[in-house]
Enzyme design. Structure first.
Site, PDB file in Angstrom:
ATOM      1  N   HIS A  29       3.350  -2.589   2.891  1.00 29.90           N
ATOM      2  CA  HIS A  29       4.119  -0.927   2.829  1.00 29.90           C
ATOM      3  C   HIS A  29       4.922  -0.805   2.185  1.00 29.90           C
ATOM      4  O   HIS A  29       6.396  -1.845   2.474  1.00 29.90           O
ATOM      5  CB  HIS A  29       3.780   0.243   3.362  1.00 29.90           C
ATOM      6  CG  HIS A  29       2.385   0.208   3.964  1.00 29.90           C
ATOM      7  ND1 HIS A  29       2.039  -0.654   5.329  1.00 29.90           N
ATOM      8  CD2 HIS A  29       1.252   0.632   4.270  1.00 29.90           C
ATOM      9  CE1 HIS A  29       0.263  -1.056   5.894  1.00 29.90           C
ATOM     10  NE2 HIS A  29       0.013  -0.051   4.536  1.00 29.90           N
ATOM     11  N   ASP A  61       0.878  -1.252  -0.083  1.00 25.69           N
ATOM     12  CA  ASP A  61       0.009   0.067  -0.297  1.00 25.69           C
ATOM     13  C   ASP A  61       0.702   0.880  -0.049  1.00 25.69           C
ATOM     14  O   ASP A  61       1.769   1.249   0.033  1.00 25.69           O
ATOM     15  CB  ASP A  61      -0.652   0.211   1.491  1.00 25.69           C
ATOM     16  CG  ASP A  61      -2.018  -1.449   0.630  1.00 25.69           C
ATOM     17  OD1 ASP A  61      -2.160  -1.589   0.417  1.00 25.69           O
ATOM     18  OD2 ASP A  61      -2.885  -0.888   2.022  1.00 25.69           O
TER      19      ASP A  61
END
Length: 276
Positions: free
Chosen positions: A242, A97
């Site tokens: 992430h 992400d």
């Protein structure tokens, strides 16, 4: 048999009344009287009532105009996908992400390429618009590019108009760069609500959450990230990591260790199939 005089008089009177009404309308509007509308055609469509654009319904939302991104919309769901067991009993999904970030995303792409593995990248528009070369690299390597809003707001506390802008602007950047809009959406913080589900469906996207959260954004240490991913490994699991939003060097380093270990355990790292 010729019609009688009374019948002719009645017909003439009706025609005269209709003409008078049209003349009155023309005087009120300052233009010619509108032609009478034809009667609606008979058939199954004639009996279907038109739904207002504000009505809530658990079906594809088409509104009053053609959808902007797709002609075939997914259903409006009430919860996101948490896992993907349909990909196979030995499959898992890796997701990243907040990117792309030129400091960390290239390292993740390099590791995935070395092991011939595909992943899902949920992009923030404000990052994507300045790093379009990384979007094209993701596409060329066979990864799935998803939508993660423009500025990463908490959408369940955001007005519908702003939700639409956050999601729509990011889809536009992805489509302009890659030639097609995203098919998957992930709400920041996993904060979905009815408005988010409806708007993402209207824009042609399905909601994908996660099963295992590496919590790498807390920078707990590379070894901790590795342990969390390996401990959570199971068929159909979706792993959240992430590649932007802070110092993601631990995430890059952890992937270099847990990815070959997952492959050694017999897992296949897959991505959701195209819906069309």
């Amino acid at each position: 048999m010729l019609p009688g005089r009374r019948t002719l008089l009645r017909v003439t009177a009706c025609l005269g009344a209709a003409a008078a009404v049209r003349m009155l309308i023309a005087e009120d509007t300052g233009g010619p009287a509108p032609a009478p509308r034809p009667a609606p055609a008979a058939g199954p469509q004639a009996a279907v009532p038109r739904l207002g654009s504000s009505g809530h319904r658990l079906e594809p939302m088409t509104g009053d105009t053609p959808p902007r991104y797709h002609t075939a919309l997914p259903p409006v769901r009430t919860r996101p996908f948490l896992s993907m067991p349909e990909l196979g009993e030995h499959s898992m999904v890796l997701t990243f992400d907040d990117g792309p970030d030129p400091r960390y995303t290239p390292g993740i792409l390099k590791t995935l390429r070395e092991h011939d593995v595909r992943a899902v990248f949920f992009l923030c528009g404000e990052m994507a618009t300045d790093n379009r070369d990384l979007l094209r690299e993701m596409r060329d390597d066979g990864h799935v590019v998803g939508n993660h809003t423009w500025t990463h707001p908490q959408l369940n506390k955001t007005a519908p108009a702003l939700i639409r802008s956050e999601i729509g602007r990011t889809s536009e950047v992805i489509e302009q760069t890659l030639g097609e809009p995203p098919q998957w959406f992930r709400a920041p913080y996993g904060a979905w609500n009815r408005n988010v589900f409806e708007i993402q469906a209207e824009m042609g996207m399905e909601p994908l959450a996660w099963t295992v959260d590496s919590l790498d954004w807390t920078t707990p240490g590379t070894a901790t990230i590795i342990r969390r991913v390996l401990d959570g490994a199971a068929p159909g699991v979706v792993v959240l990591s992430h590649d932007a939003g802070g110092d993601r060097s631990q995430s890059v380093a952890a992937l270099r260790t847990y990815l070959p270990e997952l492959l050694a355990r017999g897992y296949e790292l897959k991505v959701p199939p195209r819906r069309r």
